[in-house]
Design an enzyme around this catalytic site. Sequence first.
Site, PDB file in Angstrom:
ATOM      1  N   GLU A   1     -75.578 -52.663 -38.828  1.00 20.17           N
ATOM      2  CA  GLU A   1     -75.909 -54.082 -37.897  1.00 20.17           C
ATOM      3  C   GLU A   1     -76.740 -54.846 -38.669  1.00 20.17           C
ATOM      4  OE1 GLU A   1     -76.927 -57.380 -34.941  1.00 20.17           O
ATOM      5  OE2 GLU A   1     -77.874 -55.545 -35.957  1.00 20.17           O
ATOM      6  N   GLU A   2     -77.724 -54.190 -39.349  1.00 21.38           N
ATOM      7  CA  GLU A   2     -79.520 -54.911 -38.668  1.00 21.38           C
ATOM      8  C   GLU A   2     -79.342 -55.006 -40.794  1.00 21.38           C
ATOM      9  OE1 GLU A   2     -81.442 -55.845 -37.177  1.00 21.38           O
ATOM     10  OE2 GLU A   2     -81.405 -54.814 -35.776  1.00 21.38           O
TER      11      GLU A   2
ATOM     12  N   ASP B   1     -78.249 -48.538 -36.287  1.00 21.39           N
ATOM     13  CA  ASP B   1     -79.354 -48.695 -36.825  1.00 21.39           C
ATOM     14  C   ASP B   1     -80.491 -49.417 -35.915  1.00 21.39           C
ATOM     15  OD1 ASP B   1     -77.473 -51.060 -37.360  1.00 21.39           O
ATOM     16  OD2 ASP B   1     -78.913 -51.678 -39.270  1.00 21.39           O
TER      17      ASP B   1
ATOM     18  N   ASP C   1     -83.831 -53.040 -29.535  1.00 21.27           N
ATOM     19  CA  ASP C   1     -82.663 -53.115 -30.054  1.00 21.27           C
ATOM     20  C   ASP C   1     -82.370 -52.316 -31.401  1.00 21.27           C
ATOM     21  OD1 ASP C   1     -81.280 -54.777 -31.593  1.00 21.27           O
ATOM     22  OD2 ASP C   1     -82.567 -55.657 -33.264  1.00 21.27           O
TER      23      ASP C   1
ATOM     24  N   GLU D   1     -77.017 -56.299 -27.043  1.00 22.97           N
ATOM     25  CA  GLU D   1     -77.705 -57.014 -27.440  1.00 22.97           C
ATOM     26  C   GLU D   1     -79.019 -56.593 -26.500  1.00 22.97           C
ATOM     27  OE1 GLU D   1     -78.874 -56.659 -30.463  1.00 22.97           O
ATOM     28  OE2 GLU D   1     -77.339 -56.190 -31.972  1.00 22.97           O
TER      29      GLU D   1
ATOM     30  N   HIS E   1     -88.381 -55.546 -33.639  1.00 23.23           N
ATOM     31  CA  HIS E   1     -88.346 -56.092 -34.706  1.00 23.23           C
ATOM     32  C   HIS E   1     -89.786 -56.066 -34.941  1.00 23.23           C
ATOM     33  CE1 HIS E   1     -84.076 -57.589 -36.733  1.00 23.23           C
ATOM     34  NE2 HIS E   1     -84.294 -57.019 -35.464  1.00 23.23           N
TER      35      HIS E   1
END
Length: 389
Positions: free
Chosen positions: A138-139, A76, A106, A166, A361
Amino acid sequence: MAGEIVSSVEMLRKLVAFDTTSRFSNLALIEYVQGYLKGHGIDSKLVPNEDGSKANLFATIGPNVPGGVVLSGHTDVVPVDGQPWVTDPWTLTLKDGKYYGRGTCDMKAFYAIGLAMLPQFLKAPLKKPIHFALSYDEEIGCFGAHSLAARMASEVPKPRVIIIGEPTMMTVVHAHKGSQSYVTKFTGFEAHSSMTHLGVSAIHFAGEFIHYLNTVQEELEAAAPKNSEFMPAAATFNVGTIVGGTAGNILARECEVLWGYRELPTRPIEELGERAKKWLKEELLPKMKAKHPAAAIETELRASTPAFSPEGNDDAKALAGSWSGSNTVGAVVYATEAGIFRKVLGVPTVVCGPGDIAQAHQPNEFILASQIDAGEEFMKRMLEWCCRN
Ligand SMILES: [Zn+2]
């Protein structure tokens, strides 16, 4: 059937094109990966969520024996809503040595590289297996990793090392803080704002709670270890949102506070939360109820990601260091799935992957083309190791 042969960049292009924002299903991406593996004769196992709208995937390349390497990533990505993207976030775009697109750093690049190298993995005389582990959600709280790690613990011969890919610029991360979040709903009793003796303002008492969190924060900072690897060194609270009240001349009946903290590996993740809940129940609620018996406080756990302790990861540190060529070992304060995998599988783990967390992000997220090269070098050295006895 001949399997699909693609470069790391082409694989990344395919993976980025799936909009796997956490609020959507990740199944299209998972089915693509499953089909790609199948094309190369590799069966994968899916671990779906409760309503079947999302799934984790794991698959083993090479002999089904202990002592292998887990390459772990999440499928995700965070939303692009409201962000000023210059390029289409779902179309991998190369500009000045940078590949732009949501999820590039990411963290789709890490397993794009691994998947693209599958034909090389299959041609090599593997003595130790390589396991792919792809998770969902995960996020939004590492929700998928728990069931994925549990299934792998029971079905995969115990691996030697787990790599959480990551973005670390291929340096080795051996510890991180945990993350715990709650929502607390304060219920007061409405009255005219001039008649404060007749009601109870949920907002005012929510304010007292926030003040309490600040007090605990000061205590934690005073007690923080001096030579900490973590920056900041102490556990840290954050109140993310406050919603409440209806008008300037009404005592607010409701106030909802979303709060949480980043915790050190040295303390159980629930401890500060339990302490705050006890304070709410024993200190604050009686004060509210003394003003009006209708007052109430309810706290609900939103998400919990255990911290990742540096204990027992030396083997993984040494191996990942030799594969990445980096001798930098450090700790970070953002949470990953490392703590969950480390705990559930009981296997030395590190976080090590291409790209920079600074771009995660963000609008116009990118990964340096040179980081994809560095990721390929990592996989090649890992593969050599997997071919040794
Ligand atoms: Zn991530």
